[in-house]
Motif scaffolding. Sequence first.
Motif, short mmCIF file in Angstrom:
data_model
loop_
_atom_site.label_atom_id
_atom_site.label_comp_id
_atom_site.label_asym_id
_atom_site.label_seq_id
_atom_site.Cartn_x
_atom_site.Cartn_y
_atom_site.Cartn_z
N CYS A 106 0.84 -1.21 0.00
CA CYS A 106 0.00 0.00 0.00
C CYS A 106 0.87 1.25 0.00
CB CYS A 106 -0.94 -0.02 1.21
SG CYS A 106 -2.20 1.28 1.21
N LEU A 152 -5.68 -3.88 -1.93
CA LEU A 152 -5.41 -2.46 -1.73
C LEU A 152 -6.62 -1.64 -2.16
CD1 LEU A 152 -1.76 -2.30 -3.16
CD2 LEU A 152 -2.51 -2.91 -0.84
N PHE A 205 -5.61 -1.13 3.30
CA PHE A 205 -5.38 -2.49 2.83
C PHE A 205 -6.14 -3.48 3.70
CE2 PHE A 205 -1.87 -1.75 5.83
CZ PHE A 205 -1.86 -2.92 6.59
#
Length: 379
Positions: free
Chosen positions: A164, A202, A173
């Motif tokens: 992320c 994500l 995430f």
Amino acid sequence: MKTSIILAALAATALSAPAPAPRPQDVDFSSLEFSSDDLSTGPEFGATKESIPVTKPATSDIIEDIKEDPATPIKKLRRDIKAILKRVPGDCAPQPINNGPQFINLEPTPWQEAVEAAYPPTNPSTLGPYKKVFDGLRGSVNQIGYRGLTTIHAYDINACKTLCDKKAQCLGFNFYVERDPSLDPGDLCPNPSIITNYKCTLWSFPFLAGAADNIGQTRRQFKVVIAASVGYVKPYDASNLANFTSYGQNLYGSINAPLLDGENSYLGVKSYPNADVNVDYFEPAVCAAACDAQTAYNSRHHASTPCQYKACNFFDAYVVLKDGKAQGLTCTLYTWTWDDSYAVNGGQTRSDGVFKVANSYTYTNSRLPAPPYINTCPV
């Protein structure tokens, strides 16, 4: 707090801002014109890696949307119909093997219990700028703003965090364990043996526990289930935009603007994605374009007050969460700059759900200065 050019100019007009109103400004979150209730996304079951680019709207599309549907205090709800994605029947093809710890020969519920015993919901409450919003759930996140999936070879939330960190527009995430089939289930292999996968997804919008409602599916006779799901979100990294100065902080809620000397500084609200503009990530620059477009629209449509029109001098960009799921980007537009003491609208409970505000960031027009009303006739 930053002192903006526009605030100084407005102060020079001798208009004083009254104390905050005792009740929230009348923005009915349940009536915002989002399409995202029908655009919930996430990885297909069986996917092991994918990357989804953001959809960046053209400024011209935002301007045209304002022309056709200018921001107004009252919005009418409109929904799109989600297209149903159909899976191609399985062909018993071998699925990618995960080298991480496996939980084999277990039915769905015993498998979940074994995973939860191995990975209890004791993950840290924070990871750097990230805040944990749920832990130990049996579902994965399913909402707007999906940015991709990576399969990791262990229960490693820090590896997911790193992904992320490196992904542009990533604001959260979800890491979880999934009971997957070793073969793509089909007529000749309706209930294959188990693979345990460790998956990281994500997201470019924040979320709460209610977004983790993707609890699995049945593929032929094989049951895909999820366990030990944990979610983290982080604040947006705010900075100044072209011609707009950022306050820079993630506020408690959205702006609740009172009347200003008997006049309403609130111009209206725009929400994205809508039927005309697709926005699948948190981007205040979209609100800046809408603010400018609203001023331009008002300058052309002010017949009721021929010599004046209202300018958009300030906006609040934020995310509305309905029952934990991000609905999209919301932009509320104003003629007056309001400081953080007015950011008191943290959410609402309506008949159709619980609404909360996240990622509230305000911006002031730095080009003008201009009063709330711009005179167009010669003095």
